[in-house]
Design a protein around this motif. Structure first.
Motif, PDB file in Angstrom:
ATOM      1  N   SER A   1      41.817  40.450  43.569  1.00  0.00           N
ATOM      2  CA  SER A   1      40.838  39.634  44.263  1.00  0.00           C
ATOM      3  C   SER A   1      41.159  39.933  45.828  1.00  0.00           C
TER       4      SER A   1
ATOM      5  N   VAL B   1      35.348  36.322  44.646  1.00  0.00           N
ATOM      6  CA  VAL B   1      36.306  37.507  44.125  1.00  0.00           C
ATOM      7  C   VAL B   1      37.306  36.972  43.256  1.00  0.00           C
ATOM      8  N   LEU B   2      37.595  35.541  43.188  1.00  0.00           N
ATOM      9  CA  LEU B   2      38.500  34.988  42.053  1.00  0.00           C
ATOM     10  C   LEU B   2      38.045  34.936  40.795  1.00  0.00           C
TER      11      LEU B   2
END
Length: 224
Positions: free
Chosen positions: A124, A18-19
């Motif tokens: 994120s 998600v980063l």
């Protein structure tokens, strides 16, 4: 071990995926290599969750202590996976033990770096809610499946999974550990299956002779 390998591993993990790529690169650049030998402990239950680890090569086994004091197998994680990331996120002490089953290389990512990354990338952090929800559902499904599965079914399923690519490398003690049973119980089950010619045990290891029979046991309400 290379930074690229560590970065690729983080990119495949649901939490770190998600980063942004730039943020993952920063985590890798500020991480550190960890070398482990067979039997070395990575962390123990109750330890502070101060880092996550990308597994570059080797294998980490995760266990918890059962009601009778024996170690209960949870998972074996190999190259390309991450261990310890959930403890980093919730901040509570480790709930399980983790040790190397062979020579293992990892890349350590400090918990503070992960927290800072999520703080600076709020989008994120929100995306992680979906990851958590999926993991909860998956865990509930696994617990429900295993709680209703007797030793015969658990052992048959393990043999089918491990024997898919050839002979089964685990001995009876390993198998007992992996299915959460005693060595004696597993030996009795294997002795019966050898008599029924479901499996064969010789100097080269354990071999499946009748996959269809084991698959049938997995589907029965009560396994033999």
């Amino acid at each position: 071990m290379t930074a690229k390998e560590a970065g690729d591993t983080l990119a495949k993990n649901a939490v770190f995926a998600v980063l942004s790529p730039a943020r993952r690169k920063m985590l890798v650049q500020n991480g550190a290599s960890v070398q482990m030998s067979k039997g070395d402990r990575l962390f123990a239950r109750g330890d502070a969750a101060n880092a996550a680890y990308a597994i570059i090569s080797g294998e980490i086994e995760v266990t918890i202590e059962g009601p009778d004091g024996r170690s209960v197998y949870i998972a074996r994680l190999g190259a390309g996976t991450v261990v310890g990331e959930m403890g980093v996120l919730d901040g509570v002490p480790r709930s399980a033990d983790a040790h190397a089953t062979r020579k293992t290389e990892l890349w350590r990512v400090d918990a503070k770096l992960v927290h800072d990354a999520l703080t600076e990338e709020p989008g994120s952090a929100l995306a992680l809610l979906g990851v958590f929800a999926r993991r909860i559902r998956d865990t509930e499904a696994l617990v429900e499946r295993n709680s209703s599965m007797d030793l015969g079914k658990r052992l048959a399923r393990l043999l089918l999974e491990e024997g898919a690519s050839g002979k089964i490398i685990y001995n009876q003690s390993d198998l007992a550990h992996l299915v959460g049973a005693t060595r004696e119980a597993v030996n009795r089950k294997l002795a019966r299956w050898r008599k029924d010619k479901f499996v064969e045990l010789n100097h080269t290891g354990l071999h499946i002779l009748d996959r269809a029979a084991l698959l049938s046991l997995c589907k029965r309400k009560t396994a033999l």
